[in-house]
Design a protein around this motif. Structure first.
Motif, PDB file in Angstrom:
ATOM      1  N   ASN A  20     -55.814  36.528 -27.036  1.00  0.00           N
ATOM      2  CA  ASN A  20     -56.953  35.636 -27.259  1.00  0.00           C
ATOM      3  C   ASN A  20     -56.833  34.295 -26.570  1.00  0.00           C
ATOM      4  OD1 ASN A  20     -58.415  37.436 -28.774  1.00  0.00           O
ATOM      5  ND2 ASN A  20     -57.357  36.889 -30.664  1.00  0.00           N
ATOM      6  N   MET A  21     -55.794  34.136 -25.754  1.00  0.00           N
ATOM      7  CA  MET A  21     -55.637  32.853 -25.082  1.00  0.00           C
ATOM      8  C   MET A  21     -56.609  32.745 -23.912  1.00  0.00           C
ATOM      9  SD  MET A  21     -51.561  32.204 -24.997  1.00  0.00           S
ATOM     10  CE  MET A  21     -51.508  30.472 -24.586  1.00  0.00           C
ATOM     11  N   ASN A  22     -56.931  31.524 -23.541  1.00  0.00           N
ATOM     12  CA  ASN A  22     -57.753  31.284 -22.358  1.00  0.00           C
ATOM     13  C   ASN A  22     -56.990  31.772 -21.126  1.00  0.00           C
ATOM     14  OD1 ASN A  22     -58.579  29.878 -19.940  1.00  0.00           O
ATOM     15  ND2 ASN A  22     -59.873  28.611 -21.260  1.00  0.00           N
ATOM     16  N   ARG A  23     -57.489  32.823 -20.486  1.00  0.00           N
ATOM     17  CA  ARG A  23     -56.762  33.455 -19.386  1.00  0.00           C
ATOM     18  C   ARG A  23     -56.487  32.482 -18.244  1.00  0.00           C
ATOM     19  NH1 ARG A  23     -53.774  36.052 -20.799  1.00  0.00           N
ATOM     20  NH2 ARG A  23     -53.005  35.802 -18.712  1.00  0.00           N
ATOM     21  N   GLN A  24     -57.491  31.663 -17.962  1.00  0.00           N
ATOM     22  CA  GLN A  24     -57.363  30.761 -16.815  1.00  0.00           C
ATOM     23  C   GLN A  24     -56.267  29.728 -17.020  1.00  0.00           C
ATOM     24  OE1 GLN A  24     -61.223  29.178 -15.919  1.00  0.00           O
ATOM     25  NE2 GLN A  24     -60.885  29.446 -13.736  1.00  0.00           N
ATOM     26  N   SER A  25     -56.270  29.090 -18.180  1.00  0.00           N
ATOM     27  CA  SER A  25     -55.258  28.061 -18.397  1.00  0.00           C
ATOM     28  C   SER A  25     -53.894  28.715 -18.598  1.00  0.00           C
ATOM     29  CB  SER A  25     -55.629  27.176 -19.587  1.00  0.00           C
ATOM     30  OG  SER A  25     -55.555  27.902 -20.773  1.00  0.00           O
ATOM     31  N   ASP A  26     -53.887  29.922 -19.155  1.00  0.00           N
ATOM     32  CA  ASP A  26     -52.611  30.611 -19.325  1.00  0.00           C
ATOM     33  C   ASP A  26     -52.006  30.962 -17.966  1.00  0.00           C
ATOM     34  OD1 ASP A  26     -50.586  31.634 -20.969  1.00  0.00           O
ATOM     35  OD2 ASP A  26     -51.384  33.667 -20.815  1.00  0.00           O
ATOM     36  N   GLU A  27     -52.844  31.462 -17.080  1.00  0.00           N
ATOM     37  CA  GLU A  27     -52.342  31.832 -15.755  1.00  0.00           C
ATOM     38  C   GLU A  27     -51.880  30.614 -14.967  1.00  0.00           C
ATOM     39  OE1 GLU A  27     -55.369  34.398 -14.110  1.00  0.00           O
ATOM     40  OE2 GLU A  27     -54.778  35.950 -15.561  1.00  0.00           O
ATOM     41  N   LYS A  28     -52.568  29.517 -15.159  1.00  0.00           N
ATOM     42  CA  LYS A  28     -52.168  28.273 -14.500  1.00  0.00           C
ATOM     43  C   LYS A  28     -50.783  27.846 -14.996  1.00  0.00           C
ATOM     44  CE  LYS A  28     -53.725  23.558 -13.793  1.00  0.00           C
ATOM     45  NZ  LYS A  28     -54.421  22.503 -14.541  1.00  0.00           N
ATOM     46  N   SER A  29     -50.613  27.918 -16.286  1.00  0.00           N
ATOM     47  CA  SER A  29     -49.330  27.546 -16.874  1.00  0.00           C
ATOM     48  C   SER A  29     -48.217  28.494 -16.405  1.00  0.00           C
ATOM     49  CB  SER A  29     -49.476  27.565 -18.397  1.00  0.00           C
ATOM     50  OG  SER A  29     -48.254  27.335 -19.008  1.00  0.00           O
ATOM     51  N   ILE A  46     -47.206  29.564 -24.811  1.00  0.00           N
ATOM     52  CA  ILE A  46     -47.414  28.633 -25.928  1.00  0.00           C
ATOM     53  C   ILE A  46     -47.011  27.228 -25.487  1.00  0.00           C
ATOM     54  CG2 ILE A  46     -46.688  28.045 -28.285  1.00  0.00           C
ATOM     55  CD1 ILE A  46     -46.442  31.053 -28.807  1.00  0.00           C
ATOM     56  N   VAL A  47     -45.909  27.143 -24.737  1.00  0.00           N
ATOM     57  CA  VAL A  47     -45.578  25.904 -24.032  1.00  0.00           C
ATOM     58  C   VAL A  47     -45.286  26.270 -22.581  1.00  0.00           C
ATOM     59  CG1 VAL A  47     -44.612  24.739 -26.061  1.00  0.00           C
ATOM     60  CG2 VAL A  47     -43.099  26.020 -24.568  1.00  0.00           C
ATOM     61  N   GLU A  48     -45.594  25.362 -21.656  1.00  0.00           N
ATOM     62  CA  GLU A  48     -45.278  25.629 -20.262  1.00  0.00           C
ATOM     63  C   GLU A  48     -43.764  25.718 -20.106  1.00  0.00           C
ATOM     64  OE1 GLU A  48     -47.325  23.249 -17.132  1.00  0.00           O
ATOM     65  OE2 GLU A  48     -45.358  23.364 -16.158  1.00  0.00           O
ATOM     66  N   GLY A  49     -43.315  26.626 -19.258  1.00  0.00           N
ATOM     67  CA  GLY A  49     -41.883  26.826 -19.072  1.00  0.00           C
ATOM     68  C   GLY A  49     -41.349  27.995 -19.886  1.00  0.00           C
ATOM     69  N   TYR A  50     -42.200  28.551 -20.742  1.00  0.00           N
ATOM     70  CA  TYR A  50     -41.819  29.677 -21.611  1.00  0.00           C
ATOM     71  C   TYR A  50     -41.591  30.908 -20.731  1.00  0.00           C
ATOM     72  CZ  TYR A  50     -42.495  32.767 -25.805  1.00  0.00           C
ATOM     73  OH  TYR A  50     -42.386  33.666 -26.837  1.00  0.00           O
ATOM     74  N   SER A  51     -40.338  31.359 -20.696  1.00  0.00           N
ATOM     75  CA  SER A  51     -40.031  32.498 -19.829  1.00  0.00           C
ATOM     76  C   SER A  51     -39.264  33.578 -20.580  1.00  0.00           C
ATOM     77  CB  SER A  51     -39.248  32.029 -18.598  1.00  0.00           C
ATOM     78  OG  SER A  51     -38.096  31.329 -18.986  1.00  0.00           O
ATOM     79  N   LEU A  52     -39.154  34.724 -19.939  1.00  0.00           N
ATOM     80  CA  LEU A  52     -38.501  35.889 -20.545  1.00  0.00           C
ATOM     81  C   LEU A  52     -37.358  36.345 -19.653  1.00  0.00           C
ATOM     82  CD1 LEU A  52     -41.771  37.933 -21.296  1.00  0.00           C
ATOM     83  CD2 LEU A  52     -40.453  36.604 -22.970  1.00  0.00           C
ATOM     84  N   ILE A  53     -36.213  36.656 -20.260  1.00  0.00           N
ATOM     85  CA  ILE A  53     -35.094  37.227 -19.518  1.00  0.00           C
ATOM     86  C   ILE A  53     -35.059  38.716 -19.873  1.00  0.00           C
ATOM     87  CG2 ILE A  53     -32.628  37.082 -19.000  1.00  0.00           C
ATOM     88  CD1 ILE A  53     -32.664  34.227 -20.155  1.00  0.00           C
ATOM     89  N   ILE A  54     -35.234  39.546 -18.853  1.00  0.00           N
ATOM     90  CA  ILE A  54     -35.534  40.958 -19.100  1.00  0.00           C
ATOM     91  C   ILE A  54     -34.534  41.871 -18.386  1.00  0.00           C
ATOM     92  CG2 ILE A  54     -37.358  42.709 -18.936  1.00  0.00           C
ATOM     93  CD1 ILE A  54     -39.355  40.347 -18.517  1.00  0.00           C
ATOM     94  N   PRO A  55     -33.889  42.788 -19.120  1.00  0.00           N
ATOM     95  CA  PRO A  55     -33.025  43.762 -18.434  1.00  0.00           C
ATOM     96  C   PRO A  55     -33.872  44.742 -17.624  1.00  0.00           C
ATOM     97  CG  PRO A  55     -33.026  44.141 -20.827  1.00  0.00           C
ATOM     98  CD  PRO A  55     -33.937  42.985 -20.568  1.00  0.00           C
ATOM     99  N   LYS A  56     -33.391  45.140 -16.465  1.00  0.00           N
ATOM    100  CA  LYS A  56     -34.154  46.098 -15.666  1.00  0.00           C
ATOM    101  C   LYS A  56     -34.116  47.488 -16.291  1.00  0.00           C
ATOM    102  CE  LYS A  56     -33.539  43.524 -11.368  1.00  0.00           C
ATOM    103  NZ  LYS A  56     -32.863  43.433 -10.064  1.00  0.00           N
ATOM    104  N   LYS A  57     -33.060  47.731 -17.024  1.00  0.00           N
ATOM    105  CA  LYS A  57     -32.920  49.023 -17.704  1.00  0.00           C
ATOM    106  C   LYS A  57     -33.865  49.067 -18.907  1.00  0.00           C
ATOM    107  CE  LYS A  57     -29.262  51.582 -20.072  1.00  0.00           C
ATOM    108  NZ  LYS A  57     -27.963  51.416 -20.741  1.00  0.00           N
ATOM    109  N   THR A 114     -43.744  34.260 -19.648  1.00  0.00           N
ATOM    110  CA  THR A 114     -44.423  35.159 -20.575  1.00  0.00           C
ATOM    111  C   THR A 114     -45.925  35.001 -20.425  1.00  0.00           C
ATOM    112  OG1 THR A 114     -44.528  35.932 -22.855  1.00  0.00           O
ATOM    113  CG2 THR A 114     -44.600  33.560 -22.545  1.00  0.00           C
ATOM    114  N   MET A 115     -46.633  36.064 -20.707  1.00  0.00           N
ATOM    115  CA  MET A 115     -48.081  35.959 -20.828  1.00  0.00           C
ATOM    116  C   MET A 115     -48.294  35.341 -22.212  1.00  0.00           C
ATOM    117  SD  MET A 115     -50.814  39.018 -20.494  1.00  0.00           S
ATOM    118  CE  MET A 115     -50.562  39.447 -18.792  1.00  0.00           C
ATOM    119  N   GLY A 116     -49.115  34.314 -22.297  1.00  0.00           N
ATOM    120  CA  GLY A 116     -49.232  33.612 -23.572  1.00  0.00           C
ATOM    121  C   GLY A 116     -48.240  32.468 -23.595  1.00  0.00           C
TER     122      GLY A 116
END
Ligand SMILES: [Zn+2]
Length: 195
Positions: A174-183, A31-42, A27-29
């Motif tokens: 409002n998150m720090n883009r750099q550290s968010d992208e790193k995570s 909050i903890v590293e490893g935070y992911s999204l499971i998304i239907p293609k439909k 996910t963008m944002g």
């Protein structure tokens, strides 16, 4: 189509894994590293509107993600904002490696819950959406629950950020883009190698 999850061209480098009908990305944002999204293609508004067959495919994928996330981080909690306060009207299951239960917070403080239902499987969300309309799905330690809430209820990201003592992280803009992208990159790397 004006949907970030349907038009995936800009997301390709972030895809952790995919099946015929689903894909997984951080996910963008974070909050903890490893935070992911499971998304239907439909393009569908919530998991309760997916077919049983699609939900079988999802459950199989989720089991793999659960194992990978547990090995790389810790056992994840899961939640979905079923047609509640969605910034993008496309179904997402949030997978968050965290051992902080949001339930007391949810029930007792920030959210107005009209009804709570313990469910066996995400397949039961098909009935939940018929009965509740907008709902929250929440899974912690294997206990799966659906909540009947108003469509304008606050996102569970806020409860998560607040329970972790970092309420400012609820707003991904409002998150720090750099550290968010790193995570996000580390999430992709760590989960991908275990799948
Ligand atoms: Zn979409």
């Amino acid at each position: 189509m004006e949907c970030a999850f349907c038009d995936r061209k800009s997301l390709e480098s972030q895809i952790i894994t995919e099946t015929k009908n689903f894909f997984v990305m951080p996910t963008m944002g974070q909050i903890v590293e490893g935070y992911s999204l499971i998304i239907p293609k439909k393009h569908v508004l919530c998991y309760g509107l997916l077919s049983e067959k699609m939900l079988d495919e999802y459950l199989e994928l989720k089991e793999k993600i659960d194992k990978a996330a547990t090995a790389a981080y810790q056992k994840p909690m899961y939640f979905e904002h079923g047609i509640v306060g969605q910034t993008v009207p496309h179904a997402l299951i949030h997978c968050v490696p965290s051992d902080r239960d949001l339930f007391q917070r949810l029930l007792l403080r920030n959210y107005s819950i009209k009804e709570k239902r313990v469910i066996e499987s995400e397949k039961d969300l098909r009935q939940v959406v018929r009965d509740f309309g907008p709902y929250y799905f929440y899974e912690f330690n294997g206990l799966k629950m659906a909540f009947d809430v108003d469509s304008h209820e606050a996102p569970l990201r806020m409860a998560l950020a607040s329970v972790l003592g970092m309420p400012e992280l609820a707003d991904w803009r409002n998150m720090n883009r750099q550290s968010d992208e790193k995570s996000m990159r580390k999430t992709v790397e760590n989960l991908k190698k275990l799948l």
